[in-house]
Design an enzyme around this catalytic site. Structure first.
Site, PDB file in Angstrom:
ATOM      1  N   ARG A   1      92.156  22.925  37.269  1.00  0.00           N
ATOM      2  CA  ARG A   1      91.501  24.237  37.142  1.00  0.00           C
ATOM      3  C   ARG A   1      91.737  25.133  38.357  1.00  0.00           C
ATOM      4  O   ARG A   1      91.705  26.347  38.251  1.00  0.00           O
ATOM      5  CB  ARG A   1      89.989  24.038  36.972  1.00  0.00           C
ATOM      6  N   HIS A   2      91.935  24.562  39.516  1.00  0.00           N
ATOM      7  CA  HIS A   2      91.851  25.305  40.782  1.00  0.00           C
ATOM      8  C   HIS A   2      92.975  24.848  41.691  1.00  0.00           C
ATOM      9  O   HIS A   2      92.809  23.906  42.451  1.00  0.00           O
ATOM     10  CB  HIS A   2      90.495  25.005  41.424  1.00  0.00           C
ATOM     11  N   PHE A   3      94.135  25.459  41.643  1.00  0.00           N
ATOM     12  CA  PHE A   3      94.512  26.584  40.789  1.00  0.00           C
ATOM     13  C   PHE A   3      95.688  26.134  39.930  1.00  0.00           C
ATOM     14  O   PHE A   3      96.354  25.159  40.257  1.00  0.00           O
ATOM     15  CB  PHE A   3      94.924  27.790  41.633  1.00  0.00           C
ATOM     16  N   VAL A  27      94.120  22.368  44.387  1.00  0.00           N
ATOM     17  CA  VAL A  27      93.365  22.169  45.618  1.00  0.00           C
ATOM     18  C   VAL A  27      91.888  22.034  45.234  1.00  0.00           C
ATOM     19  O   VAL A  27      91.432  22.642  44.262  1.00  0.00           O
ATOM     20  CB  VAL A  27      93.585  23.349  46.588  1.00  0.00           C
TER      21      VAL A  27
END
Length: 758
Positions: free
Chosen positions: A647-649, A654
């Site tokens: 999800r990130h990113f 990370v």
């Protein structure tokens, strides 16, 4: 489209090795109980109930039936029993899926899968018997379960009549589902049926946004008499020649459109219409390069070979739903007639697509020159919608922000988080000019914190966890800075965005379930440097016009060499934790809080679970730490498959800094409970303390390859008020090579429900 015949139904229950899954007792017929009076005896062999469309409840005649009080009791008992029976069936279904998809037991094509009916007793819809189907049960994926599709609008409607379906065929979506679906006439061609297309559904019941085998949605519908014959695959009807398979596919497509309208897929485009099939592009917005999804298939069962096309009902299971590259969904449908499964329709998809030439996003310079179709539930026009934010997270940024950003498609570039971590929905207002990075630009954005979002059920807090407060405010700010074009001067360079620190304060306690959060973001300054650009922002969050959270923060855009030069908070030195810095002979006694064991107890109160289960244990030194009030330390393993990396990113994984802060908060919450502060509280809950500015500084990143991170907490104050206890601390977080996070005045508060404010 292909037509298949399945084998005969198995006569025996499914048995897996030594485990037998079965349901004991006489099958429960909720409709028969509905029809029975309070003293009527149930027949030993009930006849199958006759399907009936949902209708409005009719008042009973005054002189008929038992006394109203007795009838009320019977109705209440009936409702409870029906709900209990459905819960038991759902539990049995979960066990069956677990067995079918268990380790070493792949689900082979042609296996028997248990199919349960929607709870449609109140609509006069009979239960649907299980039958032979091709399996479509995917094992639970921890990376996707937090990312359940969030509808663009919500309606209280769960059932639709024939008249409602006719209204949807006329394009009267808001008239059926409510004013949240109003688009001011910009989508007159978004209709359930095209001109000249036969309406194949007679009623819809049990519309569920989280129903189905993948919790992506489901509904139950009645079918008009479909043309058919005992010879599968062809018929000669009054309207001409065709195939039963074609009619079933068309019926499944119409049911899919009903669900698409219910979920509001059409609300983020203007001058659009439904088109058959999935979108024609890959997820990044470019031309499709991989294998196309399978073509729709219709499989007739042995029982369906002689079906004449009458008396059919359809149970729709949404198997995929997304906004990228255009709003679309795919479905599977099971068709029943006479209490038997007669057909299965697979891989039917519909897409909402704008007409050629219609605008879908921002123009050059980021200008939004036309209404793009999205209105809020309050009736306010949005400039950019959930569709554009989804593209900013993992699609074509040219769609989301304007043509200047199209070159970033498929590259590691600055993006919003995705899935359940994307916490900005709409851009409502702009006072900004692309390329002007001096400061003073503002954006107003919104986020809908739906009560069924994953974090409300998984947090130990009474409402929203701190990480979501942080993320939604920071994401709104980064959207402003990125929209202004901080990276456009070097379009060939890939920049990663990292938060560097800030300060935020909760202004008032507020329950944010089902709230629309209004985010006001202001760019304060931009400082460009070789390989880097730093931006400062201020922000404020409000609900119903009343602010509840405010802060300032700094972001940095870094190219790959700049990221590689990170030296942490201590100039590249690996400073030890407070505990590790002590001489071995001076090490105080250490005790352990077993967080994992507490979490394993379903009755354990105030425990973070699921995706927010960030710690398994916490070391405690009573009276330790820099302030002599207590010391906490925890080590968490990092798994490259952890859900947040997806999800990130996108293309730049990370760990979110906000989840590092959340891990510190969870360690403190566990300590508060372990220290006995629940005593005397009857309905306790954790809340974010009002009026305590949290300060954070990040000088490094946690990557999938880091293996572990370590945190420590120095308790510095424990304060009590009537019905409340507040704990404040300073904390740090390490990756294996350096200390990278520092938190000042991180605080947790345990309060009894109804306790006076602090």
């Amino acid at each position: 489209m292909t037509v298949e015949m399945t084998g005969p139904a198995l006569a025996t229950p499914f048995v897996a090795e030594d485990d037998e899954l079965s349901f004991y007792g006489e099958p429960f017929d909720s409709l028969r109980l509905t029809a029975m009076g309070p003293t009527a005896a149930a027949p030993s062999t009930p006849a199958p109930p006759t399907p009936a469309p949902p209708t409005a409840p009719q008042p009973a005649a005054a002189a008929a039936g038992p006394a109203p009080r007795i009838a009320d009791v019977v109705r209440e008992v009936r409702a409870v029993v029906v709900a209990a029976h459905e819960s038991a069936l759902n539990a049995q279904l979960a066990l069956t899926r677990l067995t079918l998809a268990g380790p070493g037991r792949p689900l082979a094509a042609g296996s028997q899968a248990l199919v349960l009916p929607p709870a449609a007793a109140a609509a006069g819809v009979p239960a649907v018997a299980a039958g032979p189907v091709a399996p479509d049960v995917a094992p639970t994926d921890p990376v996707t379960t937090e990312a359940a599709f969030k509808p663009l609008a919500r309606s209280g409607r769960r059932e639709l009549t024939d008249a409602d379906l006719a209204a949807l065929s006329r394009g009267e979506v808001a008239g059926v589902f409510g004013p949240a679906y109003d688009q001011e006439g910009v989508n007159p061609d978004v209709r359930l049926t095209d001109p000249g297309e036969a309406a194949l559904l007679t009623w819809v019941a049990d519309l569920r946004l989280r129903g189905g085998s993948r919790t992506a949605g489901s509904l139950h519908a009645g079918l008009r008499a479909l043309p058919g014959t005992a010879a599968p695959g062809s018929f000669a009807g009054a309207a001409g020649s065709g195939s039963l398979a074609d009619a079933l596919q068309a019926a499944a497509a119409q049911a899919a459109k009903v669900f698409a309208l219910y979920a509001g897929l059409h609300l983020c485009l203007a001058d659009a219409r439904f088109v058959a099939g999935p979108p024609a592009e890959d997820a990044d917005g470019g031309p499709r390069t991989g294998a196309r999804p399978p073509a729709p298939t219709v499989a007739l069962t042995a029982d369906g070979g002689g079906w004449d096309g009458t008396g059919g009902e359809l149970v729709l299971d949404v198997t995929a739903i997304d906004l990228i590259p255009r709003p679309w969904l795919a479905v599977r449908a099971l068709v029943h007639a006479g209490g038997r499964l007669v057909a299965e329709v697979r891989d039917v998809a519909v897409t909402v697509r704008e007409r050629p030439g219609a605008p879908v996003g921002a123009d050059h310079g980021g200008a939004v020159t036309a209404f793009l179709g999205r209105r809020t539930a309050a009736g306010e026009r949005a400039l950019l919608s959930e569709f554009h934010m989804a593209h900013c997270a993992r699609g074509d940024q040219g769609v989301g922000l304007g043509p200047e950003f199209a070159a970033y498609r498929g590259r590691r570039a600055t993006r919003l988080p995705g899935g359940g971590l994307r916490l900005v929905d709409r851009v409502m207002a702009m006072d900004s000019r692309r390329g002007d990075l001096r400061g003073g630009a503002t954006h107003v954005t919104e986020y809908d914190a739906a009560a069924d979002c994953w974090y409300f059920t998984e947090t130990a807090n009474a409402s929203m966890p701190n990480c979501v407060y942080m993320e939604t405010s920071l994401q709104a700010a980064l959207m402003l800075g990125y929209y202004l074009g901080a990276t456009l001067a070097e379009p060939a360079e890939d920049y990663s965005l990292r938060n560097l620190g800030g300060s935020a304060t909760v202004l008032r306690e507020v329950d944010l379930r089902d709230a629309t959060i209004r985010q006001h973001s202001t760019l304060l300054s931009t400082n460009p440097m070789p390989g880097t650009a730093l931006q400062d922002f201020s922000y404020e969050l409000a609900v119903d016009g009343e602010p509840f959270y405010t802060g300032e923060s700094m972001f940095g855009y870094f190219n790959a060499p700049a990221l590689a030069r990170q030296t942490g908070l201590d100039g590249g030195r690996l400073e030890p934790t407070w505990l590790d810095a002590l001489d071995e002979r001076e090490r105080p006694p250490i005790r352990m809080i077993d967080v994992a064991a507490r979490r394993a107890d379903p009755a354990a109160p105030l425990c973070a679970r699921g995706h927010l289960a960030l710690l398994d244990d916490v070391e405690v030194v009573d009276g330790g730490g820099r302030f002599g009030q207590g010391y906490l330390r925890a080590v968490r393993p990092i798994d490259p498959a952890d859900w947040f990396f997806a999800r990130h990113f996108y293309l730049d994984p990370v760990i979110p800094g906000s989840l590092g802060v959340e891990a510190v908060i969870q360690a403190m919450q566990e300590w508060v409970i372990d220290a006995g502060h629940l005593a005397g509280l009857t309905r306790p809950g954790f809340v974010l303390p009002v009026g305590v500015p949290l300060q954070w500084k990040y000088r490094g990143q946690l990557l999938p390859t880091d293996g572990t991170f370590t945190l420590e907490v120095h308790i510095k104050d424990v304060s009590h008020r009537p019905g409340r206890v507040r704990v404040t601390a300073d904390a740090s977080l390490w990756k294996p090579t350096m200390r990278i996070y520092e938190l000042i005045d991180v605080a947790v508060e345990l309060r009894d429900e109804g306790a006076p404010s602090w």
